[in-house]
Scaffold this motif. Structure first.
Motif: not given
Length: 114
Positions: A11, A16, A20, A44
């Motif tokens: 990433f 991020q 994840h 998300r």
């Protein structure tokens, strides 16, 4: 680093990677739909926004070039093309790869208005 220690995905930003890990590996669903009677939750923010657009607001952006069907996203349109128009599907799907859906579609009672 910005590489997931579990699956190796990389990433560009640490934030991020954190999202994840929480949504994919820890299965945390911190983003919850606030619409009445809906219990949808996801890890998300982008998935929650897509859920609201397609399930509640009925905003469908991807039009079939062969028939009057409109789909919520490109992946749905590609599946439709392969199922409903198999003779032309691969040629059309290849041409759709570079296209982006319209920015905003107007809807009235769930129907796209031009």
């Amino acid at each position: 680093g910005r590489e997931c220690a579990i699956c190796g995905r990389k990433f560009p930003f640490p934030s991020q990677l954190k999202v994840h890990q929480q949504s994919v590996h820890e299965k945390l669903k911190t983003f919850k739909c606030d619409r009445s009677g809906c219990d949808y939750a996801t890890g998300r923010r982008t998935d929650l926004a897509k859920h609201a657009r397609t399930v509640h607001d009925k905003i469908y952006k991807c039009e079939c070039p062969v028939c009057p069907v409109v789909m919520p996203q490109l992946s749905n349109l590609k599946a439709h093309l392969r199922a409903a128009h198999p003779e032309d599907a691969e040629t059309i799907v290849a041409s759709l790869g570079a296209q982006k859906p319209r920015k905003k579609a107007k809807t009235i009672e769930g129907k796209v208005v031009r």
